[in-house]
Design a protein around this motif. Structure first.
Motif, PDB file in Angstrom:
ATOM      1  N   LEU A  49       1.071  -1.169   0.100  1.00  0.00           N
ATOM      2  CA  LEU A  49      -0.119  -0.036   0.142  1.00  0.00           C
ATOM      3  C   LEU A  49       0.943   1.186  -0.083  1.00  0.00           C
ATOM      4  O   LEU A  49       1.671   1.424   0.901  1.00  0.00           O
ATOM      5  N   ASN A  50       0.648   2.188  -1.102  1.00  0.00           N
ATOM      6  CA  ASN A  50       1.337   3.482  -1.026  1.00  0.00           C
ATOM      7  C   ASN A  50       0.814   4.381   0.177  1.00  0.00           C
ATOM      8  O   ASN A  50      -0.153   4.524   0.547  1.00  0.00           O
ATOM      9  N   LEU A  51       1.997   4.796   0.798  1.00  0.00           N
ATOM     10  CA  LEU A  51       1.594   5.614   2.167  1.00  0.00           C
ATOM     11  C   LEU A  51       1.504   7.115   1.978  1.00  0.00           C
ATOM     12  O   LEU A  51       1.484   8.023   2.750  1.00  0.00           O
ATOM     13  N   ALA A  52       1.507   7.583   0.680  1.00  0.00           N
ATOM     14  CA  ALA A  52       1.624   8.745   0.252  1.00  0.00           C
ATOM     15  C   ALA A  52       0.485   9.637   0.799  1.00  0.00           C
ATOM     16  O   ALA A  52       0.637  10.695   1.473  1.00  0.00           O
ATOM     17  N   PRO A  53      -0.846   9.028   0.569  1.00  0.00           N
ATOM     18  CA  PRO A  53      -2.027   9.855   1.170  1.00  0.00           C
ATOM     19  C   PRO A  53      -2.132   9.862   2.639  1.00  0.00           C
ATOM     20  O   PRO A  53      -2.386  11.051   3.524  1.00  0.00           O
ATOM     21  N   TYR A  54      -1.374   8.892   3.370  1.00  0.00           N
ATOM     22  CA  TYR A  54      -1.360   8.829   4.934  1.00  0.00           C
ATOM     23  C   TYR A  54      -0.304  10.095   5.150  1.00  0.00           C
ATOM     24  O   TYR A  54      -0.571  10.785   6.302  1.00  0.00           O
ATOM     25  N   ARG A  55       0.902   9.917   4.534  1.00  0.00           N
ATOM     26  CA  ARG A  55       1.754  10.839   4.797  1.00  0.00           C
ATOM     27  C   ARG A  55       1.215  12.298   4.644  1.00  0.00           C
ATOM     28  O   ARG A  55       1.550  13.213   5.526  1.00  0.00           O
ATOM     29  N   SER A  56       0.539  12.413   3.592  1.00  0.00           N
ATOM     30  CA  SER A  56      -0.052  13.697   3.099  1.00  0.00           C
ATOM     31  C   SER A  56      -1.051  14.334   4.471  1.00  0.00           C
ATOM     32  O   SER A  56      -0.870  15.465   4.928  1.00  0.00           O
ATOM     33  N   SER A  57      -1.842  13.259   4.975  1.00  0.00           N
ATOM     34  CA  SER A  57      -2.729  13.693   6.072  1.00  0.00           C
ATOM     35  C   SER A  57      -1.944  13.777   7.168  1.00  0.00           C
ATOM     36  O   SER A  57      -2.279  14.907   8.006  1.00  0.00           O
ATOM     37  N   ALA A  58      -0.717  13.121   7.543  1.00  0.00           N
ATOM     38  CA  ALA A  58       0.057  13.450   8.720  1.00  0.00           C
ATOM     39  C   ALA A  58       0.666  14.591   8.538  1.00  0.00           C
ATOM     40  O   ALA A  58       0.752  15.579   9.773  1.00  0.00           O
ATOM     41  N   ASP A  59       1.139  15.168   7.462  1.00  0.00           N
ATOM     42  CA  ASP A  59       1.905  16.580   7.212  1.00  0.00           C
ATOM     43  C   ASP A  59       0.918  17.644   7.285  1.00  0.00           C
ATOM     44  O   ASP A  59       1.197  18.785   8.065  1.00  0.00           O
ATOM     45  N   THR A  60      -0.623  17.334   6.884  1.00  0.00           N
ATOM     46  CA  THR A  60      -1.359  18.365   7.041  1.00  0.00           C
ATOM     47  C   THR A  60      -1.654  18.387   8.416  1.00  0.00           C
ATOM     48  O   THR A  60      -1.925  19.933   8.914  1.00  0.00           O
ATOM     49  N   LEU A  61      -1.729  17.693   9.315  1.00  0.00           N
ATOM     50  CA  LEU A  61      -2.224  17.673  10.488  1.00  0.00           C
ATOM     51  C   LEU A  61      -1.101  18.251  11.462  1.00  0.00           C
ATOM     52  O   LEU A  61      -1.423  19.109  12.163  1.00  0.00           O
ATOM     53  N   LEU A  62       0.047  18.009  11.082  1.00  0.00           N
ATOM     54  CA  LEU A  62       1.358  18.659  11.707  1.00  0.00           C
ATOM     55  C   LEU A  62       1.317  20.034  11.465  1.00  0.00           C
ATOM     56  O   LEU A  62       1.290  21.107  12.116  1.00  0.00           O
ATOM     57  N   LEU A  63       1.082  20.558  10.099  1.00  0.00           N
ATOM     58  CA  LEU A  63       1.055  22.021   9.899  1.00  0.00           C
ATOM     59  C   LEU A  63      -0.104  22.653  10.535  1.00  0.00           C
ATOM     60  O   LEU A  63       0.065  23.742  11.088  1.00  0.00           O
ATOM     61  N   ALA A  64      -1.106  21.934  10.598  1.00  0.00           N
ATOM     62  CA  ALA A  64      -2.138  22.655  11.361  1.00  0.00           C
ATOM     63  C   ALA A  64      -2.136  22.837  12.762  1.00  0.00           C
ATOM     64  O   ALA A  64      -2.488  23.798  13.195  1.00  0.00           O
ATOM     65  N   SER A  65      -1.508  21.847  13.529  1.00  0.00           N
ATOM     66  CA  SER A  65      -1.207  21.945  14.699  1.00  0.00           C
ATOM     67  C   SER A  65      -0.158  22.946  15.142  1.00  0.00           C
ATOM     68  O   SER A  65      -0.132  23.781  16.050  1.00  0.00           O
ATOM     69  N   LEU A  66       0.666  23.185  14.287  1.00  0.00           N
ATOM     70  CA  LEU A  66       1.885  24.322  14.418  1.00  0.00           C
ATOM     71  C   LEU A  66       1.080  25.698  14.233  1.00  0.00           C
ATOM     72  O   LEU A  66       1.527  26.777  14.700  1.00  0.00           O
TER      73      LEU A  66
END
Length: 455
Positions: free
Chosen positions: A149-166
């Motif tokens: 399974l390609n993790l790109a969508p999950y990585r993108s979601s994690a990066d989006t959450l990180l940016l939103a939390s920052l």
């Protein structure tokens, strides 16, 4: 580095408290952000693993292990199920994704998982792909299904959450700093007002005090401290005025004697004996002035050394007993203190009470035949202290001059005093609202009464 930090540090209390609050909030938010994103990453990984196991279970239904050999059953959705799927019979590859080769990174990772022989998962960072293996048991043979399974969508979601939390952290820190400065500024505003009031009141010796206004507990304590400080300042100013008045009053008499003697001596030629007598009078007056200055300045110096005693209250009996212990009495003379209330307090400083009573005790001990008695009692609005001796008493002819500076009943009695003890005692007592008096009707001996305010 330390000097640089000191220069960069805020100079105001509001700035420092705001910086402390900002630093604390930043540390807390950093910990929470790291913990939140770590938990999010684990959750996303678990979601990816669940997706892989679901797909592996679906593919396993197409693998037939009931016979002596493993066989892959073709289905209508075969192309969909075969996407990113490897099927092994032991270590023998049965199927693999069409776009991969046997020597690709993903294929090597799939072979490794198939060799494990149980359910396992592995991430290939170079490809940003997650692989999981699912065993398919059988009677005679077993198979292993590996899905990717390609993790790109999950990585993108994690990066989006990180940016939103920052971003949220930055906004919260800005709000925290602004609200802290506002709250601290409002909290410290009464302190600034009290400081300005204290400066103004101390400059004009005002009777206003902070204790009359209801304040929070912390500011109430500050107000009480400032009130005590203002009382201290008023006491010091009052003491300075009192000292100036006493010096001018006490020095006027010997200074007048010096001026009179000089005018008399200059009025006409004098003989050597008259000149010598004039010199002796001037010398005596000068010594009297020096004694007056030493007495008053010593009293002022003691008050400066013990400022906590001005203003205040004092337990009378312990002070009197301490004076009795220090009193030098002739052989056969005994001094005692009698008090109906041993806890009686006077509203003056301890040093001032000692200065008032000491001359009376010294005179009583000097002239007493057998004993000196100090009687302490409480009057209607004052503490009364009687100093009684059994000596010859005060001559009736001298009673009117008893409290005049420089006057002595008998200059040939062997005592080298300047006649200032009783006048100074009365002046100090009157300065605090009290009095020192002599009872001419008491016999035998003498009785002096000190009255001072009740504490």
């Amino acid at each position: 580095m330390t000097r640089l930090l000191r220069r960069l540090a805020p100079r105001t209390l509001r700035g420092r408290l705001s910086l402390v609050a900002l630093t604390t909030a930043a540390l807390l938010m950093t910990v929470l952000t790291v913990a939140f994103n770590a938990a999010t990453s684990r959750h996303l990984q678990h979601q990816a693993d669940d997706e892989l196991r679901t797909r592996a279970a679906a593919v396993a239904t197409t693998v037939d292990t009931s016979g002596p050999r493993v066989r892959v059953v073709e289905t209508a959705n075969d192309q969909l199920l075969d996407t990113n799927v490897w099927i092994y019979a032991g270590t023998r590859l049965l199927e693999q994704p069409p776009a991969t080769t046997a020597h690709s990174t993903l294929s090597r990772a799939a072979v490794h998982l198939a060799a494990v022989g149980r359910r396992a998962c592995e991430t290939v960072p170079a490809e940003n792909v997650r692989l999981c293996s699912q065993p398919v048991p059988g009677r005679h043979a077993a198979a292993m299904v590996v899905t990717a399974l390609n993790l790109a969508p999950y990585r993108s979601s994690a990066d989006t959450l990180l940016l939103a939390s920052l971003t949220l952290d930055a906004l919260m820190l800005a709000c925290t700093y602004a609200l802290t400065r506002l709250a601290v500024g409002r909290a410290l505003r009464p302190v600034g007002t009290m400081t300005d009031q204290a400066t103004q009141w101390s400059a004009v010796a005002s009777d206003d005090r902070f204790g009359v206004t209801e304040r929070p507990a912390e500011l109430a304590r500050l107000g009480a401290s400032l009130d005590a400080l203002l009382d201290r300042i008023r006491a010091v100013l009052r003491h300075e005025r009192q000292l100036t008045a006493e010096l001018s009053h006490e020095l006027r008499t010997p200074l007048s004697r010096i001026i009179i003697e000089l005018d008399w001596w200059r009025s006409r030629p004098r003989s050597a004996a008259e000149t010598r007598a004039t010199h002796e009078v001037i010398d005596e007056a000068a010594q009297s002035m020096r004694t007056i200055c030493d007495t008053l300045l010593n009293e002022a110096r003691e008050n400066a050394v013990n400022p906590s005693e001005v203003p205040g209250t004092v337990e009378v009996v312990p002070v009197l007993r301490g004076l009795i212990q220090q009193l030098r009495t002739p052989p056969g003379v005994r001094a005692t203190v009698e008090a109906a209330d041993p806890d009686l307090k006077a509203g003056i400083a301890p040093a001032l009470l000692e200065r008032i009573v000491s001359p009376l005790l010294a005179n009583a001990a000097r002239y007493a035949h057998a004993g000196v008695t100090v009687v302490v009692r409480r009057g209607p609005a004052a503490v009364r202290i009687d100093v009684v001796d059994d000596g010859p008493g005060v001559p009736a002819a001298f009673a009117a001059e008893l409290f005049q500076p420089g006057r002595r009943a008998d200059r040939a009695d062997g005592h080298d005093g300047a006649g200032l003890g009783l006048p100074l005692a009365r002046r100090l007592a009157r300065a605090v609202g009290g009095e020192v008096s002599h009872d001419p009707g008491h016999a035998p001996g003498a009785r002096f009464t000190v009255s001072v305010p009740v504490g």
